[in-house]
Design a protein around this motif. Structure first.
Motif, PDB file in Angstrom:
ATOM      1  N   LEU A  84       0.877  -1.083   0.066  1.00  0.00           N
ATOM      2  CA  LEU A  84       0.008  -0.059   0.027  1.00  0.00           C
ATOM      3  C   LEU A  84       0.914   1.265  -0.100  1.00  0.00           C
ATOM      4  CD1 LEU A  84      -2.784  -1.242   2.489  1.00  0.00           C
ATOM      5  CD2 LEU A  84      -3.074  -0.644   0.015  1.00  0.00           C
ATOM      6  N   TYR A  85       1.704   1.211   0.837  1.00  0.00           N
ATOM      7  CA  TYR A  85       2.732   2.473   0.704  1.00  0.00           C
ATOM      8  C   TYR A  85       3.441   2.630  -0.419  1.00  0.00           C
ATOM      9  CZ  TYR A  85       2.130   3.621   5.769  1.00  0.00           C
ATOM     10  OH  TYR A  85       1.793   4.173   6.621  1.00  0.00           O
ATOM     11  N   ALA A  86       3.881   1.364  -1.159  1.00  0.00           N
ATOM     12  CA  ALA A  86       4.381   1.381  -2.462  1.00  0.00           C
ATOM     13  C   ALA A  86       3.739   1.912  -3.480  1.00  0.00           C
ATOM     14  CB  ALA A  86       4.995   0.088  -3.024  1.00  0.00           C
ATOM     15  N   ALA A  87       2.396   1.515  -3.456  1.00  0.00           N
ATOM     16  CA  ALA A  87       1.455   2.146  -4.354  1.00  0.00           C
ATOM     17  C   ALA A  87       1.202   3.484  -4.228  1.00  0.00           C
ATOM     18  CB  ALA A  87       0.103   1.254  -4.035  1.00  0.00           C
ATOM     19  N   ARG A  88       1.075   3.802  -2.903  1.00  0.00           N
ATOM     20  CA  ARG A  88       0.750   5.332  -2.643  1.00  0.00           C
ATOM     21  C   ARG A  88       1.840   6.274  -3.316  1.00  0.00           C
ATOM     22  NH1 ARG A  88      -2.999   8.651  -2.697  1.00  0.00           N
ATOM     23  NH2 ARG A  88      -1.479   9.702  -4.259  1.00  0.00           N
ATOM     24  N   GLU A  89       3.189   5.838  -3.144  1.00  0.00           N
ATOM     25  CA  GLU A  89       4.493   6.605  -3.617  1.00  0.00           C
ATOM     26  C   GLU A  89       4.537   6.463  -5.244  1.00  0.00           C
ATOM     27  OE1 GLU A  89       7.697   4.477  -1.723  1.00  0.00           O
ATOM     28  OE2 GLU A  89       7.288   5.421   0.420  1.00  0.00           O
ATOM     29  N   ALA A  90       4.171   5.560  -5.676  1.00  0.00           N
ATOM     30  CA  ALA A  90       4.084   5.383  -7.236  1.00  0.00           C
ATOM     31  C   ALA A  90       3.210   6.183  -7.875  1.00  0.00           C
ATOM     32  CB  ALA A  90       3.815   3.935  -7.650  1.00  0.00           C
TER      33      ALA A  90
END
Length: 451
Positions: free
Chosen positions: A240-246
């Motif tokens: 989820l954090y990786a998706a938010r950053e992407a």
């Protein structure tokens, strides 16, 4: 984590909130065998073993409750600490405007060092079970089995008396299920697009999850037992954090490279589709994760993760990422052993298509295989005598990894008599499927040899 709210895309009762399984009860699918091996018995579905909630009573045993865990859960779910005897016990009241006047009051010991600690815990747990506050059920659930909690919420227009329409709540539930499934798939392997691969095992790993709906229907909480659910919670934390950053990177630069690297963290088309479903039709939505107080935070994760929020302005990036994952995921070379369950060709001669129930070699349930005339005949003969076949080819991502192309080396596989009997029994049970699938001049499976 606060996210700016964009313009939306087109588009409370009394008593504890109910807890129910995330999906409708169903038998646990039998795991796939090790690639290259045939299972001793592959037909039939075994009864699901007892899960972590099987022995859970209405009220947890006070002799096994840690007062510090109870206090942590009460604070997490909004209960208010209102004094008490310092060093001996604390007094808690439920959240809400009426808590201080006539709400339930709990006395919770600071530790189990005092003679009356277990009595106080028993009284507190009984009071929680009788409490009308929805959070009371969530506290009891967290005490019954150590569980990580995942919360979803959607900012949608209120309905009558603050509730939301049934379809809105169903969309929230479907999106939450999609997020959990994406996490369970990522635990079994990183891929931009999973398709049918590992899906049955991933779904089976979520059968111990229970959920509770928030008052008004705008929120949903899933309780993932630490054993065996923690790997899914940890993978979702990173994904989820990786998706938010992407998404932030794409909105700032217009470039999609961050989604490529996010695959290693667990981001996939399945996750982006679930996030799109969560956000679509709202002014914003979010997901929060909280670790079990009894188990503590896992290594490499924040002790108190901040919520991850998405807005309608994030939808174009999420949709573009999903399309990118779908087209970029390569085909997979495999050697599959499977039982023929359907056969189809346009005439009495030439090649055709068969459908295999996969027994070994790939984490999918069924595949379709296009065969030339000789291989099709081999598959038909093996089918008639109750033998599986082995075939080499490539699982194509198009269609969800359900089609095998470039098929070669089609040969029957010898099995022991017991397995063969099961194959023949299943063949007879599938007779109607063959007849429905075949038109004039086509092979009909049992009783009719291919040309």
């Amino acid at each position: 984590m606060h996210r700016p709210t964009d313009e939306p895309e087109n588009g409370a009762g009394h008593g504890p909130a109910p807890m129910y399984p995330l999906s409708h009860p169903r038998p646990r699918p039998q795991p796939h065998p090790v690639p290259g091996e045939l299972p001793g018995h592959w037909t039939g579905v075994p009864a699901a073993p007892a899960g972590p909630w099987a022995d859970a009573g209405e009220i947890p045993d006070p002799g096994r409750v840690d007062p510090r865990v109870l206090g942590a859960l009460l604070a997490r779910h909004g209960w208010r600490r209102r004094g008490g005897a310092a060093g001996r016990y604390s007094r808690w009241s439920p959240p809400g405007p009426e808590a201080g006047s006539r709400g339930t009051s709990l006395l919770v010991p600071e530790s189990r060092a005092f003679p009356d600690s277990e009595d106080l815990l028993g009284e507190a747990l009984t009071a929680l079970a009788r409490c009308a506050a929805p959070s009371a059920r969530e506290v009891l659930t967290g005490l019954t089995v150590p569980s990580d909690e995942i919360r979803w919420w959607r900012d949608v227009p209120p309905g009558p008396a603050g509730a939301v329409p049934w379809p809105v709540q169903e969309r929230l539930r479907a999106a939450a299920r999609g997020v959990l499934l994406a996490g369970a798939l990522a635990v079994r392997g990183r891929a931009g697009y999973h398709g049918a691969r590992n899906r049955r095992r991933a779904q089976a790993s979520l059968e111990s999850v229970v959920v509770g709906a928030a008052p008004g229907g705008r929120g949903l909480t899933a309780f993932l037992p630490v054993d065996p659910g923690r790997p899914v919670a940890v993978r979702l934390y990173h994904a989820l954090y990786a998706a938010r950053e992407a998404v932030d990177y794409q909105r700032a630069t217009g470039r999609m490279e961050a989604f490529d690297t996010a695959v290693e963290a667990g981001v996939s088309r399945e996750l982006t589709e679930a996030l799109v479903a969560l956000v679509r039709g709202t002014e914003g939505a979010g997901i929060a994760l909280e670790w079990s107080p009894a188990a503590g935070p896992p290594g490499g994760c924040a002790a108190r993760p901040e919520p991850v929020e998405f807005s309608p302005g994030d939808l174009p990036a999420l949709r573009a990422a999903g399309a990118r994952y779908l087209t970029d995921e390569p085909s997979v070379p495999v050697r599959i052993t499977g039982a023929v369950v359907r056969m189809r060709r346009s005439g009495p001669r030439g090649g055709g298509t068969v459908r295999l129930r996969v027994l070994a070699g790939a984490e999918v349930g069924h595949v379709r295989v296009g065969l030339d005339e000789e291989a099709y005949r081999t598959a038909g003969h093996a089918h008639l005598v109750g033998l599986p076949i082995r075939v080499v080819g490539r699982l194509e991502s198009r269609g969800g990894f359900r089609r095998l192309t470039d098929a070669t080396e089609v040969v029957p596989v010898q099995v022991d008599e017991a397995v063969r009997d099961r194959l023949m029994k299943s063949l007879q049970e599938d007779l109607e499927l063959f007849e429905e699938a075949c038109g004039p001049g086509e092979d009909r499976g049992p009783g009719t040899a291919p040309g």
